[in-house]
Design an enzyme around this catalytic site. Structure first.
Site, mmCIF file in Angstrom:
data_model
loop_
_atom_site.group_PDB
_atom_site.id
_atom_site.type_symbol
_atom_site.label_atom_id
_atom_site.label_comp_id
_atom_site.label_asym_id
_atom_site.label_seq_id
_atom_site.Cartn_x
_atom_site.Cartn_y
_atom_site.Cartn_z
ATOM 1 N N ASP A 86 -75.340 26.373 -43.051
ATOM 2 C CA ASP A 86 -76.351 25.488 -42.190
ATOM 3 C C ASP A 86 -75.580 24.691 -41.207
ATOM 4 O O ASP A 86 -76.315 24.506 -40.062
ATOM 5 C CB ASP A 86 -76.938 24.327 -43.089
ATOM 6 C CG ASP A 86 -75.788 23.825 -43.984
ATOM 7 O OD1 ASP A 86 -74.734 24.115 -44.295
ATOM 8 O OD2 ASP A 86 -76.255 23.046 -44.949
ATOM 9 N N LYS A 129 -72.543 20.819 -54.685
ATOM 10 C CA LYS A 129 -73.843 20.231 -54.739
ATOM 11 C C LYS A 129 -74.652 20.293 -56.180
ATOM 12 O O LYS A 129 -75.676 20.260 -55.946
ATOM 13 C CB LYS A 129 -74.766 20.466 -53.533
ATOM 14 C CG LYS A 129 -74.223 19.994 -52.163
ATOM 15 C CD LYS A 129 -74.867 20.538 -51.125
ATOM 16 C CE LYS A 129 -75.020 21.888 -50.763
ATOM 17 N NZ LYS A 129 -75.334 22.441 -49.474
HETATM 18 C C1 BGC Z 1 -71.325 23.417 -48.658
HETATM 19 C C2 BGC Z 1 -71.350 23.870 -47.314
HETATM 20 C C3 BGC Z 1 -72.641 23.071 -46.437
HETATM 21 C C4 BGC Z 1 -72.672 21.622 -47.049
HETATM 22 C C5 BGC Z 1 -73.971 20.943 -46.340
HETATM 23 C C6 BGC Z 1 -71.546 21.872 -48.795
HETATM 24 O O1 BGC Z 1 -71.558 21.382 -50.048
HETATM 25 O O2 BGC Z 1 -69.992 23.633 -49.162
HETATM 26 O O3 BGC Z 1 -71.463 25.079 -46.935
HETATM 27 O O4 BGC Z 1 -72.689 23.301 -45.138
HETATM 28 O O5 BGC Z 1 -72.664 21.443 -48.158
HETATM 29 O O6 BGC Z 1 -75.190 21.431 -46.733
#
Ligand code: BGC
Length: 372
Positions: free
Chosen positions: A109, A73
């Site tokens: 999460d 992200k």
């Molecule tokens: C992460 C996950 C997370 C998801 C939602 C992803 O980029 O790798 O661990 O649960 O985003 O936040």
């Protein structure tokens, strides 16, 4: 989220694209958020157990240990990868030397979201986040989990499905726009499914398509403005607004103007179409993933029909005018043997981490050894 005895705080890390060598800064920032929260609640002096919601892929072999596999992200703090983030948080708490917190659990999460709903609804065995990122966890039969001993009962699996396709298996579905967005991201080649389905990237895919259409003279009178060249101008909230059925084309045009894009009426029709196509594809892909998960659970149990609840959180699901409906319709179409209910969970990840922390703490204090 806090109760009198247990606390889990969700600290939103809004600053993206941290440079390498900043792990101390990052964890000091989290501790700063905790300090503000404790002050606000007036509980700074009390020794407290803490649940850490950490929304990134981790290797976990204990409930209070999480080795960061890699950032997603748009985050980057390279010297954290391969390290136990719980340790990093403990060190930062120590550096600050102001309060006494015992980190009991680290929780993804999705897992927190599922736990919040499962607390009241035993049918809830899946947690979905459809927001900035995309991910799912679900309850798997122990007998199917090769890396953990024992065959009895179930265990929660964090699928990290955002990484689906990183081995090339989604290549038939990826367009040149997806490839562009991926190539210009901070983690090229990684999280390919996430980059086609989550809020962080949908606006960028739209922007790539608009640039292409403009180059071909089909948009903005063939003129690629500086604004259109700017990464990140199409936040998910703009997509949601543009796609809202209540919005007349004139208002779409106004939004584009606010974004600095000088558009004609025809332009706004095309932009709305593009946004619709990109978000519809995202919802359908996400629905296809969910259909596979519910069908796997049904097959695991040898059932003809499965009734199951998915706890879901995330801005894309909550705020986009069509995403949630298309996702649900896709799941119904692709897995007709499953009766799937989606339940919205408000800040479920934080509450779920608090619940897990409370249970782990109680097991510890009752002298049970194996809470991991
Ligand atoms: C992460 C996950 C997370 C998801 C939602 C992803 O980029 O790798 O661990 O649960 O985003 O936040």
């Amino acid at each position: 989220m806090a109760t009198s005895r247990h606390m889990a705080l969700r600290c939103h890390l809004t600053s993206q694209k941290e440079e390498g060598g900043v792990k101390e800064k990052l964890f000091d920032h989290i501790v700063q958020c905790i300090a503000e929260f404790l002050d606000y609640m007036g509980i700074k002096g009390a020794p407290l157990p803490l649940g850490f919601t950490f929304s990134f892929p981790c290797k976990q072999d204990r409930i209070d240990k999480g080795t960061l596999v890699g950032w997603t992200k748009g985050f980057k703090a390279t010297d954290c990868e391969g390290e136990d983030v719980v340790d990093k948080l403990r060190e930062a708490i120590k550096r600050r030397n102001e309060f006494d917190l015992d980190i009991v659990a680290i929780v993804n999460d999705t897992v927190g979201t599922m736990m919040t709903c499962a607390y009241e609804n035993p049918d809830c065995e899946i947690g979905l986040i459809a927001g900035t990122g995309s991910n799912v966890c679900y309850m798997e039969e122990m007998k199917n989990i090769e890396i953990v001993d024992g065959n009895e009962g179930q265990m929660c699996i964090n699928t990290e499905w955002g990484g689906f396709g990183d081995n090339g298996c989604l290549d038939d579905f990826r367009t040149k726009y997806d490839i562009d967005v991926d190539g210009k991201s901070l983690n090229p080649g990684k999280q390919r499914y996430e980059k086609m389905t989550s809020g962080m990237y949908l606006g960028e895919i739209v922007r790539q398509i608009l640039i292409d259409l403009t180059k071909r003279g089909l948009l903005f009178r063939g003129h690629i403005s500086e604004r259109l060249r700017t990464k990140g101008i199409f936040e998910t909230k703009f997509l949601s607004q543009i796609e809202s059925d209540r919005l007349a084309l004139l208002q779409v045009r106004k939004i584009l103007q606010q974004l600095g894009l000088d558009s004609t009426c025809d332009d706004s029709i095309i932009v709305k179409e593009v946004c619709g196509a990109v978000s519809q594809r995202a919802a359908k892909l996400c629905g296809a993933g969910m259909a596979a998960v519910v069908d796997k659970i049904r097959e695991n149990r040898g059932l003809d029909q499965l009734k199951i609840t998915v706890s879901v959180d995330g801005t894309l699901y909550k705020l986009h005018p069509h995403f949630s409906r298309i996702l649900r319709e896709t799941v119904n179409t692709l897995s007709p043997e499953c009766d799937v209910t989606f339940m919205l969970s408000e800040d479920g990840s934080g509450k779920g981490a608090a619940l897990i922390t409370a249970v782990a703490k109680r097991l510890h204090s009752h002298g049970e050894e194996d809470v991991n």
